[in-house]
Write a protein that holds these residues in place. Structure first.
Motif, mmCIF file in Angstrom:
data_model
loop_
_atom_site.group_PDB
_atom_site.id
_atom_site.type_symbol
_atom_site.label_atom_id
_atom_site.label_comp_id
_atom_site.label_asym_id
_atom_site.label_seq_id
_atom_site.Cartn_x
_atom_site.Cartn_y
_atom_site.Cartn_z
ATOM 1 N N ASP A 244 70.543 -32.191 2.290
ATOM 2 C CA ASP A 244 71.694 -31.303 3.817
ATOM 3 C C ASP A 244 70.869 -31.467 5.367
ATOM 4 O O ASP A 244 69.564 -31.052 5.079
ATOM 5 C CB ASP A 244 72.359 -29.567 3.644
ATOM 6 N N PHE A 247 66.416 -33.127 5.446
ATOM 7 C CA PHE A 247 65.380 -32.571 5.232
ATOM 8 C C PHE A 247 64.282 -33.272 3.989
ATOM 9 O O PHE A 247 66.158 -33.774 2.481
ATOM 10 C CB PHE A 247 66.089 -31.132 4.354
ATOM 11 N N HIS A 266 61.011 -31.432 7.537
ATOM 12 C CA HIS A 266 62.389 -31.637 7.701
ATOM 13 C C HIS A 266 62.772 -32.617 9.654
ATOM 14 O O HIS A 266 61.290 -32.731 10.268
ATOM 15 C CB HIS A 266 62.583 -30.271 8.985
ATOM 16 N N GLN A 268 64.008 -35.382 11.986
ATOM 17 C CA GLN A 268 65.477 -35.227 13.244
ATOM 18 C C GLN A 268 65.888 -36.794 12.785
ATOM 19 O O GLN A 268 66.973 -36.841 13.040
ATOM 20 C CB GLN A 268 64.866 -35.272 14.520
ATOM 21 N N PRO A 427 74.789 -42.167 8.950
ATOM 22 C CA PRO A 427 74.898 -41.437 9.604
ATOM 23 C C PRO A 427 74.360 -41.526 11.025
ATOM 24 O O PRO A 427 73.569 -42.588 11.076
ATOM 25 C CB PRO A 427 74.944 -39.961 8.994
ATOM 26 N N PRO A 428 75.067 -41.320 12.008
ATOM 27 C CA PRO A 428 73.793 -41.603 13.229
ATOM 28 C C PRO A 428 72.823 -40.918 12.759
ATOM 29 O O PRO A 428 71.973 -41.634 13.633
ATOM 30 C CB PRO A 428 74.951 -40.585 14.325
ATOM 31 N N ASP A 429 72.012 -40.656 12.718
ATOM 32 C CA ASP A 429 70.891 -40.102 12.153
ATOM 33 C C ASP A 429 69.829 -40.577 11.717
ATOM 34 O O ASP A 429 68.628 -40.397 11.423
ATOM 35 C CB ASP A 429 70.631 -38.294 12.951
ATOM 36 N N MET B 1 68.683 -29.056 2.443
ATOM 37 C CA MET B 1 68.820 -27.859 3.133
ATOM 38 C C MET B 1 69.407 -27.940 4.751
ATOM 39 O O MET B 1 68.533 -28.844 5.695
ATOM 40 C CB MET B 1 66.500 -27.382 3.110
ATOM 41 N N LEU B 2 69.734 -26.529 5.038
ATOM 42 C CA LEU B 2 70.455 -26.481 5.720
ATOM 43 C C LEU B 2 69.556 -25.562 6.911
ATOM 44 O O LEU B 2 68.843 -24.734 6.830
ATOM 45 C CB LEU B 2 71.983 -25.884 5.587
ATOM 46 N N ARG B 3 69.391 -26.160 8.456
ATOM 47 C CA ARG B 3 69.018 -24.743 9.238
ATOM 48 C C ARG B 3 70.154 -24.389 9.868
ATOM 49 O O ARG B 3 71.104 -24.815 10.049
ATOM 50 C CB ARG B 3 68.049 -25.710 10.058
#
Lengths: 965, 88
Positions: A244, A247, A266, A268, A427-429, B1-3
């Protein structure tokens, strides 16, 4: 030797020595273990999972199902490593797997003769019903015979480095699409990370000879990327999972140390450019060493300068495999092409010019060769013949490496012209480019990548396309053939077409059931070279299109990740934080045996009191009861509460009333959860009109603070109160015993510790040697006792001062004695406040009988929580002097059968030196209504049965005379 | 991992936070004697597919309780506000 004198991207000027099953071999820097084994003419590298059939090297990448080896470094054994992904290094020791006594002579190959009985569902059928008991007999042998490598039992891992990283764009794969994307995004100034699992970036560009246009473009692209400070190219790095928030989990191999690093990236945006995995054709005898993916044979030639065979048969249904045939022929091999399709005219001319014989509409129906392939039987409209070969290259087309795209739930979709699945709408990213989308040519991949980067929102310009040669890339759906001998679908799990047919006959048609019944795709390779074939095989048998049969979704990890890498630095004492009290060093220096209590390390007992816990705690109890003891209670949770509405807060969160607690007094309090169950107990002292000092149990300190903050931040925002944890600011110790008051008076001569100045539950504030000191007249043991809270830095000094003043009467005691003292007094603690008990269950119902409006009060009066047969607190007296009571034992009432859950359980046990027998706290149905009954306490696991009598839990001094001193 | 973009501390990994449950369920008044009201508050939840407002506490940071809007399907984080400032 199969190593050519030139070609490849290896350093022939240097020699690396390594051993394989004890044989010393050589290779060069730039080799993998697989390429070095092939260069040494070794084709048999392992035995298969179930039938112990000889297996070789199928691939040149992470998809390898067969060539799994163990690397041995000292005592450390790392099993199941694909030889194709292991960089060759000087002196490394490699062993083959799943063979005994040796690779070439494997006694368990007899399993192959039993193959007709070991088909899909063997375990379920053989060991169910009346023969189920046989599993216990045979399990050991079956587990020994079936399997992969063996790991070392020594805990040899050092901490793996773990770091977080950040990128505007993560590019997964460094083939033509990945490099083109990095160039475009990098030129736009984006922070780009290119992630490549191989040691060398380039992907399938590496299959092209150095002199080719493609190789030149690759070199130029890498040069340009090296000049872009915002672009990083990570090699030997596998993006093993997408989680999610974009990541990515990255595992970075470090073959020198063996300990890979973990990078938490991480990103974008993510561009999936992981390419496609070539699939093998399915035909009888397709598992012999020497059967290799066509693209892999080309990779070994162009990347490693290894000609994997001199007499090559190429069997395929794709144009790309012909390029392998051409390159191998150009390198000197005698090549025959047996294509499943009708003759492709343009390619046939190129083949003819190289003197390559082509058989079209060909099927292989058998192979020969004991430890490696020697010949294959080719059937075609022109007849049937055995063709001798030492390398059989196969290609059934491509399966996009879409694993990561589906980790977050995007379902793959079927692309008919590719005969395979491609990523579903992302998804868009996220975006995908290159072979992972079915774009099989270099030119298409480069163009698509630039487009995808723009679609992801980067101001990228269209790249200059290199002047690439035409790249034939036609393909048809592969045909699977049967005949004599097993036609393997999954080489790692030893699943053949016959197993798929069996699953179909027995009704396991759905793809998820097929997978679990036959185990296809469930190996360490997750079916990278088998899922598509298994799906096709089932679809063929059901007479439906593969798209209708569906696909399984993928979950992390893409390839196996070392557990040590995932553990990172969380090893040994770094597994979790460790908390020490301010007196910790004193305890260690003075013979304390320490014990973990949550995150804390606390004194368990002091060896001066006895050689082991059993002897020491009894001696320490006697000290407290007869003289005085000092206990480190710094671990208690401590919360400072300030503000004009503090009393209201306390009055609401404690079940018993706090509104009228006067300044200078402490009170015991119990908190409930909103569902009416007891949450925690502790004391709160009122220091001034608007300042309170709360203590909680050691275990629930964080939970209590968080709950107070929650209530103040949400429902009770109108209360003007601040709460702060001060646990670490205060050292705390409890002095208890008949001599405690006298010792304390001598130790703190400036303070008035008389009954009048410091009555029971009184609070006294002072300073000691410049540090704040709070004395709370609170007893846990039932003796005259005080809690002393002093500024943490003065903790050890005060501790020493009290012990020196009180010597020899005053002695320290540990948590074992503390727990025993409270049992004698019938005080509940963690074993009783276990998240299931109410105030009434714990004998404290009267405390709140006239109160309401405290948190938890309404639901605590639910019928289920007030039923008369609830398990409630009682005391137990041991009735058998030569036996002991045991925590966790079940309790059976008079006349009850001694099986099942019983009518209660023993929660806390101690030997009472005062009473001269074992006593216990217990939870018993109906509680004290059963007072006087004789019960049986039974510990079924230990096989113990002890008679006991239900008594009041207040074993000692029920009137509380001792506390008065 | 959520941020989670904490209004005090900026975007932080979710392992710095403690989950606190559904923020759309109002807590009854302290002296509310109605068992149904308390039962609804403690046990009854909607389990929506899509946007969900929930409490998170930044325990390893500013310790503020936050109201976080999270999509239960995509796990995307929408708005994040301090619980003290949140109007239901």
């Amino acid at each position: 030797m199969t190593r050519l004198s030139q070609g490849g991207r290896i350093d022939r000027s240097r020699m690396l020595r390594f051993t394989f099953d004890g044989r010393t071999l050589t290779g060069h820097p730039g080799d993998t273990v697989a390429s070095a084994l092939l260069a040494n003419g070794i084709r048999l590298v392992g035995r298969s999972f179930k039938y112990h059939r000889p297996r070789g090297i199928l691939s040149a990448g992470a998809e390898e199902p067969s060539a799994l080896v163990t690397r041995i470094t000292g005592d450390l054994r790392e099993p199941n490593l694909p030889a194709t992904m292991l960089d060759l290094a000087e002196g490394i020791v490699i062993e083959s797997q799943n063979r005994w006594p040796s690779l070439s002579f494997d006694l368990q190959a007899v399993n192959g003769l039993l193959a007709p009985f070991l088909g899909a569902g063997f375990y379920y059928k053989t060991f169910m019903g009346p023969t189920r008991g046989a599993w216990k007999v045979y399990e050991h042998f079956i587990r020994k015979a079936a399997g992969l490598g063996r790991a070392s039992e020594a805990a040899a891992w050092e901490a793996a480095p773990v770091r977080s990283d950040f990128a505007d764009l993560a590019v997964i794969g460094s083939g033509p699409a990945g490099l083109a994307a990095a160039l475009a995004a990098g030129a736009a100034g984006a922070r780009v990370m290119v992630i490549e699992q191989d040691a060398v970036p380039g992907g399938r560009l590496l299959d092209c000879p150095e002199a080719s246009v493609e190789a030149a473009w690759r070199r130029a692209a890498l040069d340009r990327l090296a000049g872009m400070p915002s672009v990083r190219v990570m090699t030997r790095t596998t993006a093993f999972g997408l989680y999610d928030g974009n990541f990515l989990g990255l595992a970075v191999r470090d073959d020198a140390s063996g300990i890979g690093a973990l990078v938490q990236l991480h990103a974008q945006r993510i561009l999936h450019a992981g390419g496609a995995l070539e699939q093998p054709l399915v035909f009888p005898g397709n598992d012999r060493p020497g059967v290799m993916l066509a693209g892999a044979a080309r990779r070994y030639l162009t990347q490693f300068g290894v000609l994997a065979g001199r007499r090559v048969l190429v069997h395929s249904c794709t144009d790309h495999a012909w390029q392998t045939a051409f390159d191998l022929a150009d390198a000197g091999a005698a090549v025959v092409i047996a294509d499943q399709r009708p003759m492709p005219a343009a390619l046939a001319i190129a083949a003819g010019s190289r003197g390559i014989r082509v058989i079209d509409q060909a099927r292989i129906t058998a192979t020969r060769g004991r430890s490696a392939i020697r010949a294959a039987r080719v059937e075609s409209p022109t007849g049937t013949e055995w063709i001798a070969c030492d390398l059989l290259c196969t290609s059934a087309g491509w399966s996009p490496a879409l694993h990561l795209t589906s980790h977050l739930g995007t379902r793959p979709i079927w692309l008919p012209e590719l005969n395979a699945f491609v990523p579903g709408p992302l998804p868009p990213d996220q975006a995908a480019a290159g072979a992972v989308t079915g774009a099989l040519t270099t030119g298409a991949a480069i163009a698509q990548a630039a487009e995808a980067v723009r679609a992801l929102g980067f101001a990228a310009e269209a790249p200059a396309l290199p002047d690439l040669p035409e790249e034939p890339h036609a393909l048809t759906a592969p045909v699977q053939t049967t005949g004599r001998g097993k036609a393997f679908v999954d080489l790692q799990m030893d699943v053949a077409l016959s197993d798929i047919a069996l699953a179909r006959r027995e009704g396991f048609e759905a793809v998820e059931l097929l997978k679990r019944y036959t185990t296809t795709g469930m190996g360490t390779d997750q079916g990278k070279t088998s899922n598509l074939a298994a799906l096709r095989a089932m679809a063929d048998r059901r007479g439906i299109a593969p798209a209708e049969a569906g696909t399984t979704v993928f979950r992390p990890p893409f390839t196996p990740v070392n557990i040590g890498t995932l553990a990172g630095r969380a090893l040994g004492q770094h597994y979790k934080p460790i908390r020490h009290s301010p007196m910790h060093d004193w305890h260690l220096a003075n013979g304390a045996e320490m014990i973990e209590v949550g995150l804390w390390i606390r004194p368990w007992f002091y060896r001066a009191a006895g050689p082991d816990a059993g002897a020491a705690y009894i001696a320490e109890m006697k000290t407290v009861r007869q003289a005085a003891g000092l206990m480190d209670i710094s671990t208690l949770g401590k919360i400072e509460i300030t503000g004009p509405d503090g009393a209201t807060l306390l009055d609401r969160v404690y079940a018993n009333g706090f509104a009228k607690l006067p300044v200078g007094r402490a009170r015991y309090g119990v908190m409930l959860r909103d569902d009416g169950i007891v949450m925690d107990d502790g004391t709160t002292s009122r220091l001034t009109d608007e300042r309170w000092f709360m203590t909680t149990s050691t275990a629930r300190a964080a939970e209590v603070l968080s709950r107070l903050e929650f209530l103040l931040d949400t429902a009770w925002r109108d209360l003007r109160v601040a709460v702060t944890s001060v646990t670490d600011e205060w050292a705390a110790m409890s002095i208890a015993g008949p001599q405690a008051q006298a010792i304390l008076t001598r130790a703190l001569p400036d303070l008035d510790l008389s009954e009048a100045a410091l009555p029971q539950m009184g609070v006294l504030q002072a300073t000691w040697r410049g540090s704040p000191l709070r004395i709370l007249r609170i007893s846990y043991s039932g003796e005259w006792a005080c809690e002393l809270h002093v500024g943490a830095r003065a903790g050890e000094a005060l501790w020493r001062h009290l012990l020196e003043t009180g010597a020899p009467l005053l002695r320290p005691y540990g948590v074992e004695a503390l727990g025993a003292l409270r049992v004698e007094k019938g005080h509940v603690a963690g074993p009783e406040i276990d998240g299931r008990t109410t105030l009434a269950d714990l004998g404290m119902g009267r405390m709140v009988a006239k109160r309401n409006a405290y948190a938890g009060h309404v639901l605590s009066r639910r019928p289920a929580l007030t039923a008369p047969d609830r398990l409630q607190l009682v005391g137990l007296d041991c009735l058998e002097p030569d036996k002991r009571l045991r925590g966790g034992a079940l309790i059976y009432g008079p006349g009850q059968p001694e099986s099942g859950h019983g009518q209660g359980r023993v929660t806390s046990v101690t030997f009472s030196p005062e009473l001269g027998r074992y006593i216990a706290l217990a939870l018993f149905a109906g509680g004290m209504a059963a007072e006087g009954q004789e019960v049986a306490t039974v510990h079924h696991i230990r096989g113990e049965r002890v008679r006991a009598r239900i008594v009041s839990p207040h074993f000692l001094d029920p009137e509380g005379e001792r506390m008065k001193g | 991992m959520l941020r989670i973009p904490c209004p005090c501390c900026g975007p932080r990994d979710h392992d710095e936070f403690r989950y606190g449950g559904d923020a759309s369920v109002p807590r009854p008044a302290p002296d509310d004697p109605d068992p149904e009201a308390w039962h609804a508050y403690v046990y009854r939840r909607q389990n929506p597919k899509g946007a969900h407002r929930e409490y998170w506490q930044h325990v390893l940071g500013c310790r503020q309780w936050l109201v976080v809007e999270r999509d239960t399907v995509s796990h995307r984080i929408g708005s994040v506000v301090m619980a003290r400032e949140w109007q239901a």
